[in-house]
Design a protein around this motif. Structure first.
Motif, PDB file in Angstrom:
ATOM      1  N   ILE A 144       0.744  -1.161   0.072  1.00 48.94           N
ATOM      2  CA  ILE A 144       0.032  -0.068  -0.076  1.00 48.94           C
ATOM      3  C   ILE A 144       0.931   1.276  -0.061  1.00 48.94           C
ATOM      4  N   ALA A 145       1.810   1.196   0.823  1.00 49.24           N
ATOM      5  CA  ALA A 145       2.650   2.446   0.724  1.00 49.24           C
ATOM      6  C   ALA A 145       3.671   2.713  -0.275  1.00 49.24           C
ATOM      7  N   THR A 146       4.057   1.606  -1.007  1.00 51.12           N
ATOM      8  CA  THR A 146       4.772   1.780  -2.088  1.00 51.12           C
ATOM      9  C   THR A 146       3.740   2.297  -3.394  1.00 51.12           C
ATOM     10  N   ARG A 147       2.601   1.672  -3.255  1.00 56.14           N
ATOM     11  CA  ARG A 147       1.789   2.410  -4.470  1.00 56.14           C
ATOM     12  C   ARG A 147       1.300   3.809  -4.210  1.00 56.14           C
ATOM     13  N   GLN A 148       1.349   4.173  -2.941  1.00 54.13           N
ATOM     14  CA  GLN A 148       1.112   5.674  -2.437  1.00 54.13           C
ATOM     15  C   GLN A 148       2.194   6.442  -2.921  1.00 54.13           C
ATOM     16  N   ASN A 149       3.458   5.922  -2.955  1.00 53.57           N
ATOM     17  CA  ASN A 149       4.541   6.729  -3.214  1.00 53.57           C
ATOM     18  C   ASN A 149       5.068   6.566  -4.601  1.00 53.57           C
ATOM     19  N   ILE A 150       4.481   6.017  -5.369  1.00 57.60           N
ATOM     20  CA  ILE A 150       4.917   5.913  -7.073  1.00 57.60           C
ATOM     21  C   ILE A 150       5.055   7.294  -7.476  1.00 57.60           C
ATOM     22  N   GLY A 151       6.331   7.479  -8.093  1.00 59.90           N
ATOM     23  CA  GLY A 151       6.651   8.911  -8.780  1.00 59.90           C
ATOM     24  C   GLY A 151       7.652   9.625  -7.828  1.00 59.90           C
ATOM     25  N   LEU A 152       8.053   9.055  -6.723  1.00 59.18           N
ATOM     26  CA  LEU A 152       8.896   9.939  -5.870  1.00 59.18           C
ATOM     27  C   LEU A 152      10.574   9.229  -6.324  1.00 59.18           C
ATOM     28  N   SER A 153      11.523  10.266  -5.829  1.00 59.61           N
ATOM     29  CA  SER A 153      12.713   9.832  -6.292  1.00 59.61           C
ATOM     30  C   SER A 153      13.143   8.758  -5.079  1.00 59.61           C
ATOM     31  N   PRO A 154      14.321   7.986  -5.202  1.00 61.49           N
ATOM     32  CA  PRO A 154      14.564   7.181  -4.160  1.00 61.49           C
ATOM     33  C   PRO A 154      14.765   7.583  -2.888  1.00 61.49           C
ATOM     34  N   ALA A 155      15.340   8.834  -2.828  1.00 63.30           N
ATOM     35  CA  ALA A 155      15.599   9.737  -1.192  1.00 63.30           C
ATOM     36  C   ALA A 155      14.234   9.867  -0.891  1.00 63.30           C
ATOM     37  N   GLN A 156      13.244  10.370  -1.909  1.00 67.37           N
ATOM     38  CA  GLN A 156      11.831  10.783  -1.293  1.00 67.37           C
ATOM     39  C   GLN A 156      11.065   9.690  -0.700  1.00 67.37           C
ATOM     40  N   ALA A 157      11.292   8.778  -1.614  1.00 66.46           N
ATOM     41  CA  ALA A 157      10.650   7.247  -0.907  1.00 66.46           C
ATOM     42  C   ALA A 157      11.243   7.003   0.309  1.00 66.46           C
ATOM     43  N   LYS A 158      12.667   7.030   0.376  1.00 68.59           N
ATOM     44  CA  LYS A 158      13.072   6.539   1.618  1.00 68.59           C
ATOM     45  C   LYS A 158      12.561   7.442   2.781  1.00 68.59           C
ATOM     46  N   SER A 159      12.429   8.521   2.559  1.00 70.03           N
ATOM     47  CA  SER A 159      12.036   9.491   3.885  1.00 70.03           C
ATOM     48  C   SER A 159      10.383   9.353   4.207  1.00 70.03           C
ATOM     49  N   ALA A 160       9.816   9.040   2.909  1.00 65.86           N
ATOM     50  CA  ALA A 160       8.195   8.695   2.975  1.00 65.86           C
ATOM     51  C   ALA A 160       8.098   7.470   3.915  1.00 65.86           C
ATOM     52  N   ALA A 161       8.944   6.410   3.593  1.00 64.97           N
ATOM     53  CA  ALA A 161       8.802   5.300   4.240  1.00 64.97           C
ATOM     54  C   ALA A 161       9.144   5.323   5.775  1.00 64.97           C
ATOM     55  N   TYR A 162      10.016   6.119   5.802  1.00 63.82           N
ATOM     56  CA  TYR A 162      10.578   6.415   7.414  1.00 63.82           C
ATOM     57  C   TYR A 162       9.310   6.893   8.098  1.00 63.82           C
ATOM     58  N   PHE A 163       8.619   7.846   7.453  1.00 70.18           N
ATOM     59  CA  PHE A 163       7.519   8.362   8.100  1.00 70.18           C
ATOM     60  C   PHE A 163       6.476   7.549   8.341  1.00 70.18           C
ATOM     61  N   TYR A 164       6.073   6.680   7.526  1.00 64.31           N
ATOM     62  CA  TYR A 164       5.298   5.896   7.722  1.00 64.31           C
ATOM     63  C   TYR A 164       5.666   4.763   8.743  1.00 64.31           C
ATOM     64  N   ARG A 165       6.871   4.425   8.771  1.00 58.62           N
ATOM     65  CA  ARG A 165       7.325   3.605   9.779  1.00 58.62           C
ATOM     66  C   ARG A 165       7.112   4.035  11.154  1.00 58.62           C
ATOM     67  N   SER A 200      16.016  10.209  11.047  1.00 60.21           N
ATOM     68  CA  SER A 200      15.481   9.638   9.713  1.00 60.21           C
ATOM     69  C   SER A 200      14.403  10.591   9.307  1.00 60.21           C
ATOM     70  N   LEU A 201      14.034  11.659   9.787  1.00 61.25           N
ATOM     71  CA  LEU A 201      13.042  12.409   9.540  1.00 61.25           C
ATOM     72  C   LEU A 201      13.424  13.928   9.323  1.00 61.25           C
ATOM     73  N   ASN A 202      12.707  14.520   8.665  1.00 56.67           N
ATOM     74  CA  ASN A 202      13.204  16.003   8.518  1.00 56.67           C
ATOM     75  C   ASN A 202      12.413  16.900   9.672  1.00 56.67           C
ATOM     76  N   ALA A 203      12.778  17.939   9.787  1.00 54.93           N
ATOM     77  CA  ALA A 203      12.035  18.947  10.794  1.00 54.93           C
ATOM     78  C   ALA A 203      10.282  18.902  10.687  1.00 54.93           C
ATOM     79  N   ALA A 204      10.024  19.161   9.347  1.00 55.14           N
ATOM     80  CA  ALA A 204       8.841  19.306   9.163  1.00 55.14           C
ATOM     81  C   ALA A 204       8.133  17.843   9.402  1.00 55.14           C
ATOM     82  N   GLN A 205       8.479  16.788   9.061  1.00 52.09           N
ATOM     83  CA  GLN A 205       8.177  15.463   9.343  1.00 52.09           C
ATOM     84  C   GLN A 205       8.076  15.182  10.873  1.00 52.09           C
TER      85      GLN A 205
END
Length: 335
Positions: A144-165, A200-205
């Motif tokens: 589910i998370a992978t489908r939501q993140n289609i179109g991101l760069s690898p770095a963005q995908a990694k960031s989104a994955a850590y946020f989800y985690r 693993s997360l930025n300030a906004a996250q």
């Protein structure tokens, strides 16, 4: 022959909007075409081939993403390139025949833009799967998370994955107090979640995470936050891609027009291409070095020498604002 292309920014903005619209359609269609159950099964087995097939983002030209980009984006880019060629010819009083370039432009755009975007999208999806797998999430959550993140760069995908985690860790924390709809966390648990996510997360996250776990946290709220976060990242990524490809398209058209003008002798024999920066404090050092590395300019079929390697025309990298102008003879006062 010294003027900077004054039409560039206006045409680039128009082209950027068209490219972004094509990207939105392409990535939405790609995400909609992913079967969550099939992808989850492939993730569970760890079969890379099955994962690639489930994503429908393989190396070939038959992937969903490549098809969608080819169906819409190609014609946007082709039209932008032809207009850039004509604008160059008008500005420098040279002659171009755009029809003779269409077959070659089609192949160049397919290889250097469309296929490259499809491949980067696939790489980012695989990176998301790897990160979430290491985080211990179950295969369906990862799918589910992978489908939501289609179109991101690898770095963005990694960031989104850590946020989800991090959000999932809050939902499943052993100290969480179960409520009817979700969980609440004592201060000690909230602190451990924040500490775990700090690097693993930025300030906004981190700010969003802190707010989310300060009250009752539900599965529905986590899904909402993850979806919104993915959309913000996707919008940013698509804007960056659109800006870069719009600039690349115009520069490519100008370069082809220059080559044709030299070949048909509608441009002077000593006409050469010179790299120019914007000359302000935002110019990166690697970009500012390029005019000095090419003081005599370059001719047709000659790349500019840059700190990052030879390149025919900008952009050198993301957010590059450099331009190319045509001058006769040696350069004077190039910035």
């Amino acid at each position: 022959m010294t003027e900077i292309p004054d039409y560039f920014d206006e045409r680039a903005a128009e082209l950027e909007a068209e490219i972004r619209a094509a990207l939105v359609r392409a990535y939405d269609a790609t995400a909609a075409g992913i079967d969550i159950d099939k992808l989850a099964d492939a993730i569970a087995t760890g079969d890379d081939i099955a994962i690639a097939e489930a994503l429908k983002m393989d190396e070939g030209l038959l992937s969903v993403l490549d098809y969608q980009l080819g169906a819409g984006l190609f014609y946007v880019l082709l039209g932008g390139m032809i207009l850039a060629m004509k604008a160059f010819a008008t500005r420098y009083r040279s002659r171009v025949d755009t029809s003779s370039h269409v077959p070659r432009l089609r192949e160049e755009l397919r290889r250097n833009v469309v296929t490259a975007l499809a491949r980067r999208g696939r790489d980012a999806a695989l990176e998301t799967i790897r990160v979430l797998s290491r985080a211990g999430l179950d295969p369906r959550q990862i799918a589910i998370a992978t489908r939501q993140n289609i179109g991101l760069s690898p770095a963005q995908a990694k960031s989104a994955a850590y946020f989800y985690r991090a959000l999932q860790a809050a939902l499943t924390h052993p100290q969480a107090v179960r409520t009817k709809n979700g969980v609440t966390l004592p201060e000690r648990a909230r602190r451990s979640i924040r500490d775990l996510a700090h690097h693993s997360l930025n300030a906004a996250q981190r700010s969003v995470l802190t707010k989310a776990i300060s009250g009752e946290l539900t599965e529905k709220e986590v899904a909402r936050l993850v979806t919104r976060h993915a959309r913000v990242l996707t919008d940013y990524r698509q804007r960056i891609i659109a800006q870069q490809e719009a600039a690349r398209t115009i520069h490519a058209g100008e370069y082809l027009a220059f080559k044709q003008g030299k070949a048909n002798r509608s441009l002077p024999r000593d006409a050469r291409r010179f790299w120019m920066t914007m000359g302000d404090e935002r110019v990166r050092h690697s970009h500012a070095m390029i005019p000095g590395m090419n003081p005599q300019g370059v001719d047709a079929n000659q790349p500019f020498q840059t700190p990052l390697g030879p390149i025919l025309y900008p952009p050198l990298e993301e957010n590059c604002r450099c331009r190319v102008v045509v001058r006769n003879g040696e350069a004077e006062g190039v910035r």
